[in-house]
Scaffold this motif. Structure first.
Motif, short mmCIF file in Angstrom:
data_model
loop_
_atom_site.label_atom_id
_atom_site.label_comp_id
_atom_site.label_asym_id
_atom_site.label_seq_id
_atom_site.Cartn_x
_atom_site.Cartn_y
_atom_site.Cartn_z
N GLU A 1 0.94 -1.32 -0.20
CA GLU A 1 0.02 -0.14 0.13
C GLU A 1 0.82 1.28 0.02
N PRO A 2 0.68 2.23 -0.75
CA PRO A 2 -0.97 2.85 -1.22
C PRO A 2 -0.86 2.22 -2.69
N ILE A 3 0.00 1.27 -3.31
CA ILE A 3 -0.20 0.95 -4.94
C ILE A 3 -0.37 -0.55 -4.89
N SER A 4 -1.04 -1.16 -4.08
CA SER A 4 -0.96 -2.58 -4.07
C SER A 4 -1.79 -3.23 -5.21
N SER A 5 -2.53 -2.38 -5.96
CA SER A 5 -3.34 -2.95 -7.04
C SER A 5 -2.41 -3.11 -8.32
#
Length: 299
Positions: free
Chosen positions: A36-40
């Motif tokens: 996170e904050p870019i775990s997609s």
């Protein structure tokens, strides 16, 4: 009775195999996703573990121990002894980082950055040190919340960690395709620097190549000519401006060896270079060049 025993052993082995394999599969899946904050976004960072020398034990968003800047940080544990130079080679093989959005069969690059690692890796390589099992260090991507939000809004879904493609300092804001030379399987790039050439003592961007598969000097010339037309650009979105052009040079003994049908043997090494004066280097930095393309030299 014998058949029951065999069946029991097979069941036990299957259960154990599944039990042992599940955590590894789960760990790999977790490592593919960024913290996170870019775990997609998912990528190939687990490739760093493939040689068996490293184990990634934690990924998080925070501030680094070394720079205290916002970053995506992973803690890496040494799993198998290796030299500092070997550690740097493995890390550099993952150091060029590109974020993409996937649209069907096409990928659009959204952001390029670099994977950094603790300074004691560099000093360990310089001092000839060996890193032992269970030693730990950090690797990271400089990354703030606003960048994460921007990538989300642009639809970033994947990240690729690959061999460093940037030029050496002071031109390390410029990336290019020179590593394509390794695709032939005949050469390995073992060093890059901005300095003075051995042959002419002129200022240049210099790469040292090692022969990893014997080949004739004539064949080497053909491979080098495929990347000998060099163009520097500043590229911003759909805008592109050429700032400088040059040629990739190689030692005279390659040319004379081609005439004599000489062979470059395994582990031989030589320099190739782009002549670039201090003034030309300043010009590229001043005009914010960010791309260099190596193309086939056509006469």
């Amino acid at each position: 009775m014998k058949m029951k025993l065999i069946h029991y052993v097979c069941v036990v082995c299957t259960v154990l195999a599944v039990a042992c394999g599940a955590p590894a599969a789960e760990k790999t899946a977790k490592l593919e996703k960024l913290p996170e904050p870019i775990s997609s976004v998912s990528g190939n960072l687990p490739d760093l573990e493939k040689g068996g020398h490293f184990e990634i034990i934690e990924g998080r968003y925070g501030t680094t121990e070394q720079t205290e800047k916002e970053a995506l940080i992973w803690t890496v544990k040494v799993a198998k002894s290796l030299t500092g130079k070997h550690a740097m080679t493995l890390l550099r093989s993952m150091a060029d980082v590109r974020f993409y959005r996937t649209d069907g069969d096409e990928q659009t690059q959204l952001h390029a950055t670099e994977l950094y690692y603790s300074s004691h890796i560099v000093t360990g390589a310089a001092e000839g040190r060996t890193f032992r099992p269970n030693e730990r260090f950090q690797i990271w991507l400089l990354f703030d919340v606003s960048l994460a939000q921007s990538l989300k809004e642009k639809g970033a879904d994947s990240v690729v960690f690959s061999r460093i493609r940037r030029l050496p300092n002071p031109l390390n804001d410029i990336s290019g395709n020179f590593v394509d030379l390794e695709k032939s399987g005949y050469f390995k790039i073992i060093k890059d620097e901005y300095g003075r050439t051995r042959e002419f003592d002129e200022e240049a961007v210099i790469w040292t190549l090692k022969v990893v598969k014997p080949l004739s000097c004539g064949h080497a010339m053909i491979l080098l000519r495929r990347l000998s037309d060099v163009r520097f650009y500043r590229i911003d979105k759909d805008w592109r401006k050429q700032l400088h052009s040059a040629f990739l040079y190689y030692p005279s003994h390659i040319s004379t060896g081609a005439v004599r049908h000489d062979i470059l043997d395994l582990d031989e090494w030589f320099e190739v270079w782009i002549p670039l004066s201090e003034r030309e280097s300043w010009h590229l930095r001043h005009h914010r060049a960010n791309t260099v393309e190596f193309r086939e030299l056509k006469r």
